[in-house]
Design a protein around this motif. Structure first.
Motif, short mmCIF file in Angstrom:
data_model
loop_
_atom_site.label_atom_id
_atom_site.label_comp_id
_atom_site.label_asym_id
_atom_site.label_seq_id
_atom_site.Cartn_x
_atom_site.Cartn_y
_atom_site.Cartn_z
N UNK A 204 -33.31 28.30 -28.60
CA UNK A 204 -31.93 28.74 -28.74
C UNK A 204 -31.65 29.95 -27.83
N UNK A 205 -32.61 30.86 -27.76
CA UNK A 205 -32.45 32.02 -26.88
C UNK A 205 -32.33 31.59 -25.43
N UNK A 206 -33.14 30.62 -25.01
CA UNK A 206 -33.06 30.12 -23.64
C UNK A 206 -31.67 29.56 -23.35
N UNK A 207 -31.13 28.79 -24.29
CA UNK A 207 -29.80 28.21 -24.08
C UNK A 207 -28.74 29.30 -24.03
N UNK A 208 -28.87 30.32 -24.87
CA UNK A 208 -27.87 31.38 -24.91
C UNK A 208 -27.80 32.14 -23.59
N UNK A 209 -28.88 32.13 -22.83
CA UNK A 209 -28.87 32.80 -21.53
C UNK A 209 -28.10 31.99 -20.50
N UNK A 210 -27.81 30.73 -20.80
CA UNK A 210 -27.16 29.84 -19.84
C UNK A 210 -25.68 29.63 -20.13
N UNK A 211 -25.23 29.91 -21.34
CA UNK A 211 -23.87 29.50 -21.69
C UNK A 211 -23.24 30.48 -22.66
N UNK A 212 -21.95 30.68 -22.50
CA UNK A 212 -21.19 31.39 -23.51
C UNK A 212 -21.17 32.90 -23.36
N UNK A 213 -20.51 33.58 -24.28
CA UNK A 213 -20.30 35.03 -24.21
C UNK A 213 -21.56 35.80 -24.59
N UNK A 214 -21.58 37.11 -24.31
CA UNK A 214 -22.77 37.93 -24.57
C UNK A 214 -23.20 37.96 -26.02
N UNK A 215 -22.28 37.85 -26.97
CA UNK A 215 -22.68 37.96 -28.36
C UNK A 215 -23.65 36.86 -28.76
N UNK A 216 -23.57 35.70 -28.10
CA UNK A 216 -24.48 34.60 -28.44
C UNK A 216 -25.92 34.96 -28.09
N UNK A 217 -26.10 35.66 -26.98
CA UNK A 217 -27.45 36.08 -26.59
C UNK A 217 -27.99 37.13 -27.56
N UNK A 218 -27.13 38.05 -27.96
CA UNK A 218 -27.57 39.07 -28.92
C UNK A 218 -27.93 38.41 -30.25
N UNK A 219 -27.09 37.51 -30.71
CA UNK A 219 -27.36 36.80 -31.95
C UNK A 219 -28.69 36.05 -31.89
N UNK A 220 -28.98 35.43 -30.75
CA UNK A 220 -30.23 34.69 -30.59
C UNK A 220 -31.44 35.61 -30.67
N UNK A 221 -31.34 36.78 -30.07
CA UNK A 221 -32.45 37.74 -30.13
C UNK A 221 -32.66 38.23 -31.56
N UNK A 222 -31.56 38.47 -32.26
CA UNK A 222 -31.69 38.92 -33.65
C UNK A 222 -32.30 37.82 -34.51
N UNK A 223 -31.90 36.57 -34.26
CA UNK A 223 -32.47 35.45 -35.02
C UNK A 223 -33.96 35.31 -34.76
N UNK A 224 -34.37 35.45 -33.51
CA UNK A 224 -35.79 35.36 -33.19
C UNK A 224 -36.55 36.50 -33.86
#
Length: 279
Positions: A204-224
């Motif tokens: 999920x973190x890998x995908x968040x680096x490819x698509x969408x706004x910055x909050x998705x990447x932050x959310x992915x890091x918090x989830x991990x």
């Protein structure tokens, strides 16, 4: 009594005895929903574009869907209303229509009513025969998994998403796959399958680096980080929380993400979620 860092980011919980995917207390959800709505109006981290017009081009449509997904983290009913008011994009591709139906199902799964979810699930399960039909059924399973209050039985677990991620023409569905991977991470984590949970969160973190706004990447890091906390790998969790916190410093009003980050951090560092730290 609280174990905030060991609850679901998809259905965050407060007390230790709350199931992993249970609803937030309604008052807190609504309060954060008002804060998220204010952030959207102010054009902060979660608002990557202007409000869509009556028949927006595809770029505006994706931005509107991203805003609805952000709002769904704290106020799913308001997010569902915003999606319902959003017209279909002129010339939308089949994958864009599927991405919207999948988002509607995902949002409805956290809402207060059952009928919107049933309608959204039905639209996915009855997707026309063709290259997207299997994907639509997988995304229906993701939405149902989010609705469940406990891990699903063995025969109902989510299928492997890896084959879908490499199919041609599925690039526009990466947002939906990202959400599904976070749900898979939560299901595996709730069942004590920590290696599988971390693998899903990493993808999920890998995908968040490819698509969408910055909050998705932050959310992915918090989830991990959450999954590392679940398996008592505190040093790994701390690394991802530090990166997420650094990203969030430019967005002090992203209340939901700050709440999740500080909740997790409080399980690792004494007094990290003290009133002084929340200022």
């Amino acid at each position: 009594l609280t174990t905030l860092g060991r609850c679901s980011p998809l259905r965050p919980c407060m007390p230790a005895w709350t199931p992993p995917f249970s609803h937030w207390p309604l008052a807190l959800t609504r309060r954060l929903g008002h804060l998220a709505a204010a952030l959207l109006a102010a054009g902060g981290l979660a608002a990557p574009g202007n409000s869509p017009a009556s028949s927006p081009p595809s770029g505006d449509q994706w931005s509107a869907m991203d805003r609805a997904e952000w709002l769904a983290l704290t106020d799913p009913d308001a997010a569902l209303a915003s999606l319902s008011a959003l017209p279909e994009a002129a010339g939308a591709t089949p994958e864009q229509r599927l991405a919207r139906r999948a988002l509607e199902a995902y949002v409805a799964a956290a809402g207060l009513g059952r009928d919107p979810l049933d309608r959204a699930i039905l639209s996915l399960e009855r997707w026309p025969a063709g290259p997207l039909q299997a994907t639509a059924q997988t995304l229906a399973s993701c939405a149902m998994a989010r609705r469940e209050s406990q891990p699903m039985p063995e025969h109902e677990r989510l299928p492997d998403l890896e084959p879908l991620l490499i199919l041609p023409g599925h690039e526009g569905l990466l947002r939906a796959f990202h959400r599904c991977l976070l749900i898979k991470a939560q299901l595996h984590g709730a069942m004590g399958q920590h290696d599988l949970a971390q693998a899903s969160a990493l993808k999920a973190l890998e995908i968040s680096e490819r698509v969408g706004p910055p909050w998705r990447r932050v959310l992915s890091k918090i989830e991990l980080a959450h999954q590392y906390v679940q398996s008592h790998q505190d040093e790994a969790a701390q690394r991802f929380l530090l990166v997420a916190e650094d990203r969030l410093r430019a967005s002090p009003d992203a209340h939901y993400l700050w709440y999740r980050l500080l909740s997790l951090k409080s399980t690792l560092v004494p007094d990290a979620a003290s009133p002084q730290a929340l200022k």
